[in-house]
Design an enzyme around this catalytic site. Structure first.
Site, PDB file in Angstrom:
ATOM      1  N   ASP A 146       0.865  -1.189   0.000  1.00 55.52           N
ATOM      2  CA  ASP A 146       0.000   0.000   0.000  1.00 55.52           C
ATOM      3  C   ASP A 146       0.898   1.233   0.000  1.00 55.52           C
ATOM      4  O   ASP A 146       1.994   1.207   0.555  1.00 55.52           O
ATOM      5  CB  ASP A 146      -0.922   0.027   1.214  1.00 55.52           C
ATOM      6  CG  ASP A 146      -2.158   0.889   0.967  1.00 55.52           C
ATOM      7  OD1 ASP A 146      -3.256   0.315   0.807  1.00 55.52           O
ATOM      8  OD2 ASP A 146      -2.019   2.131   0.886  1.00 55.52           O
ATOM      9  N   TYR A 156     -10.936   8.023 -14.513  1.00 48.58           N
ATOM     10  CA  TYR A 156     -11.332   6.829 -13.741  1.00 48.58           C
ATOM     11  C   TYR A 156     -11.997   5.816 -14.666  1.00 48.58           C
ATOM     12  O   TYR A 156     -11.637   4.637 -14.684  1.00 48.58           O
ATOM     13  CB  TYR A 156     -12.283   7.226 -12.606  1.00 48.58           C
ATOM     14  CG  TYR A 156     -12.587   6.075 -11.657  1.00 48.58           C
ATOM     15  CD1 TYR A 156     -11.708   5.737 -10.639  1.00 48.58           C
ATOM     16  CD2 TYR A 156     -13.759   5.333 -11.792  1.00 48.58           C
ATOM     17  CE1 TYR A 156     -11.976   4.674  -9.776  1.00 48.58           C
ATOM     18  CE2 TYR A 156     -14.039   4.276 -10.946  1.00 48.58           C
ATOM     19  CZ  TYR A 156     -13.150   3.944  -9.937  1.00 48.58           C
ATOM     20  OH  TYR A 156     -13.424   2.889  -9.088  1.00 48.58           O
TER      21      TYR A 156
HETATM   22  N1  LIG Z   1     -15.459   2.082  -3.204  1.00 44.93           N
HETATM   23  C1  LIG Z   1     -16.153   2.005  -4.329  1.00 44.93           C
HETATM   24  O1  LIG Z   1     -17.289   2.490  -4.407  1.00 44.93           O
HETATM   25  C2  LIG Z   1     -15.582   1.274  -5.526  1.00 44.93           C
HETATM   26  C3  LIG Z   1     -16.452   0.924  -6.564  1.00 44.93           C
HETATM   27  C4  LIG Z   1     -15.931   0.246  -7.685  1.00 44.93           C
HETATM   28  C5  LIG Z   1     -14.587  -0.072  -7.728  1.00 44.93           C
HETATM   29  N2  LIG Z   1     -13.759   0.277  -6.687  1.00 44.93           N
HETATM   30  C6  LIG Z   1     -12.345  -0.083  -6.775  1.00 44.93           C
HETATM   31  O2  LIG Z   1     -12.022  -0.947  -5.697  1.00 44.93           O
HETATM   32  C7  LIG Z   1     -10.624  -0.838  -5.413  1.00 44.93           C
HETATM   33  C8  LIG Z   1     -10.411  -0.709  -3.919  1.00 44.93           C
HETATM   34  O3  LIG Z   1     -10.926   0.558  -3.485  1.00 44.93           O
HETATM   35  P1  LIG Z   1     -11.636   0.740  -2.055  1.00 44.93           P
HETATM   36  O4  LIG Z   1     -13.071   0.866  -2.298  1.00 44.93           O
HETATM   37  O5  LIG Z   1     -11.147  -0.292  -1.113  1.00 44.93           O
HETATM   38  O6  LIG Z   1     -11.082   2.209  -1.646  1.00 44.93           O
HETATM   39  P2  LIG Z   1      -9.995   2.661  -0.576  1.00 44.93           P
HETATM   40  O7  LIG Z   1      -9.654   4.056  -0.920  1.00 44.93           O
HETATM   41  O8  LIG Z   1     -10.490   2.383   0.801  1.00 44.93           O
HETATM   42  O9  LIG Z   1      -8.761   1.666  -0.824  1.00 44.93           O
HETATM   43  C9  LIG Z   1      -7.834   1.850  -1.854  1.00 44.93           C
HETATM   44  C10 LIG Z   1      -6.459   1.486  -1.299  1.00 44.93           C
HETATM   45  O10 LIG Z   1      -5.480   1.642  -2.342  1.00 44.93           O
HETATM   46  C11 LIG Z   1      -4.343   2.320  -1.801  1.00 44.93           C
HETATM   47  N3  LIG Z   1      -3.611   3.003  -2.864  1.00 44.93           N
HETATM   48  C12 LIG Z   1      -4.003   4.125  -3.539  1.00 44.93           C
HETATM   49  N4  LIG Z   1      -3.047   4.501  -4.388  1.00 44.93           N
HETATM   50  C13 LIG Z   1      -2.031   3.601  -4.265  1.00 44.93           C
HETATM   51  C14 LIG Z   1      -0.769   3.469  -4.889  1.00 44.93           C
HETATM   52  N5  LIG Z   1      -0.341   4.361  -5.802  1.00 44.93           N
HETATM   53  N6  LIG Z   1       0.008   2.424  -4.544  1.00 44.93           N
HETATM   54  C15 LIG Z   1      -0.402   1.532  -3.609  1.00 44.93           C
HETATM   55  N7  LIG Z   1      -1.576   1.620  -2.967  1.00 44.93           N
HETATM   56  C16 LIG Z   1      -2.391   2.641  -3.305  1.00 44.93           C
HETATM   57  C17 LIG Z   1      -4.949   3.266  -0.780  1.00 44.93           C
HETATM   58  O11 LIG Z   1      -4.004   3.745   0.166  1.00 44.93           O
HETATM   59  C18 LIG Z   1      -6.032   2.397  -0.143  1.00 44.93           C
HETATM   60  O12 LIG Z   1      -5.547   1.622   0.920  1.00 44.93           O
HETATM   61  C19 LIG Z   1     -10.113   0.334  -6.266  1.00 44.93           C
HETATM   62  O13 LIG Z   1      -9.465  -0.153  -7.415  1.00 44.93           O
HETATM   63  C20 LIG Z   1     -11.388   1.055  -6.641  1.00 44.93           C
HETATM   64  O14 LIG Z   1     -11.247   1.812  -7.828  1.00 44.93           O
HETATM   65  C21 LIG Z   1     -14.242   0.931  -5.605  1.00 44.93           C
END
Ligand SMILES: NC(=O)c1ccc[n+]([C@@H]2O[C@H](COP(=O)([O-])OP(=O)(O)OC[C@H]3O[C@@H](n4cnc5c(N)ncnc54)[C@H](O)[C@@H]3O)[C@@H](O)[C@H]2O)c1
Length: 277
Positions: A37, A175
């Site tokens: 992370d 995105y």
């Molecule tokens: N939350 C939603 O509504 C949603 C919906 C569809 C898809 N997603 C996707 O699900 C995945 C997980 O997101 P989430 O919902 O857990 O959000 P989140 O923000 O809680 O988790 C994302 C994690 O990725 C880490 N991260 C960000 N940039 C980084 C980098 N450059 N290198 C390493 N780590 C990095 C962040 O620190 C965080 O821990 C993402 O790919 C997101 O696009 C989320």
């Protein structure tokens, strides 16, 4: 005995949210975890990313299941950092079976924001979501092939990777572009890796109850984009936000031997969202 007994899984974005949930789920099923992370904020993103403390908490949660975890601070935009984390983890745990390219950001900007901010957001979202997914697969694939036991790669896309949902500005458009691009990575790799019995699939969550979806900047964006927000963001099933564990269940299935002949698939976990459009 769990369905991941004796296996090793790599997960990016593991400190919180869905990544943490995937780690705990796969560990509960018997897998050791290699995780990375960024544990730092990115200037163009208007909500906080995870912290070192959250990464340590994920490690503690995995260890509480009785499995091992190597958690490293690494930025998926930096190939060398990703490769070092994966190589080190494989050297320690001896193998690699499951790869979850989960790290992602969702920068939301507004019409009145300076173009410089939009351009930075476009660059960052493509860098993290799309280049990051490439870096993870590129660093992991040699280990999967060398293991000679097959394997499973699950890339996290979004409903925004299946339908035309976003905004004209760099953050929202980037995105959607990045999440569609992940499907391209998946389709090519699924074909190329099939002879090795390495399966490659994408999951497409609707809004999930994590910091990415539940923060003031996202709420403002939804209000400022009635064409994209409001009723258009509602799921047909009676749930506004699914939980990280709902996505982990799909990831665990795709990673398991139960799915041994499923590859090249885009799997929505979206309470019917994409089907209504
Ligand atoms: N939350 C939603 O509504 C949603 C919906 C569809 C898809 N997603 C996707 O699900 C995945 C997980 O997101 P989430 O919902 O857990 O959000 P989140 O923000 O809680 O988790 C994302 C994690 O990725 C880490 N991260 C960000 N940039 C980084 C980098 N450059 N290198 C390493 N780590 C990095 C962040 O620190 C965080 O821990 C993402 O790919 C997101 O696009 C989320």
């Amino acid at each position: 005995m769990g369905s991941s007994e004796g296996k090793v899984a790599f997960i990016s974005g593991v400190a919180r949210g869905q990544g943490r949930s995937h780690a705990v789920r796969l560990a509960t099923q018997g897998a050791d975890i290699i995780g990375v992370d960024i544990c730092a904020d990115i200037a163009s993103i208007n909500y906080p990313l995870a912290t070192r403390e959250e990464l340590d908490e994920t490690v503690a949660l995995v260890e509480a299941t009785g499995r091992r975890m190597l958690g490293t601070v690494a930025d998926v935009r930096d190939f060398d950092q990703v490769r070092t984390a994966i190589d080190t983890g494989v050297a320690e745990f001896g193998r690699l079976d499951i790869v979850c390219a989960n790290a992602g950001i969702a920068p939301m900007s507004f019409e009145q924001a300076p173009i410089e901010q939009e351009l930075a957001q476009w660059g960052d979202v493509i860098g993290v979501n799309l280049s990051g997914a490439f870096h993870v697969t590129r660093a992991a694939i040699p280990h999967l092939i060398a293991g000679g036991r097959g394997g499973a790669i699950v890339l996290t896309s979004s409903t925004a990777g299946l339908v035309g949902m976003g905004s004209v500005e760099g953050g929202g458009l980037g995105y959607a572009a990045s999440k569609h691009g992940i499907v391209g990575i998946m389709r090519v790799l699924a074909n190329i890796l099939a002879p090795h019995s390495i399966r490659v699939n994408t999951v497409h969550p609707t809004a999930v109850n994590t910091m990415m979806a539940v923060n003031p900047a996202m709420m403002d964006w939804v209000q400022n984009h009635p064409e994209s927000g409001g009723p258009h963001l509602m799921n047909p099933m009676p749930v506004a936000l699914v939980e990280p564990e709902d996505i982990s269940a799909a990831v665990a299935f795709l990673a398991s031997d139960e799915a041994r002949y499923i590859t090249g698939v885009t799997l929505p976990v979206d309470a019917g969202f994409c089907n209504k459009l």
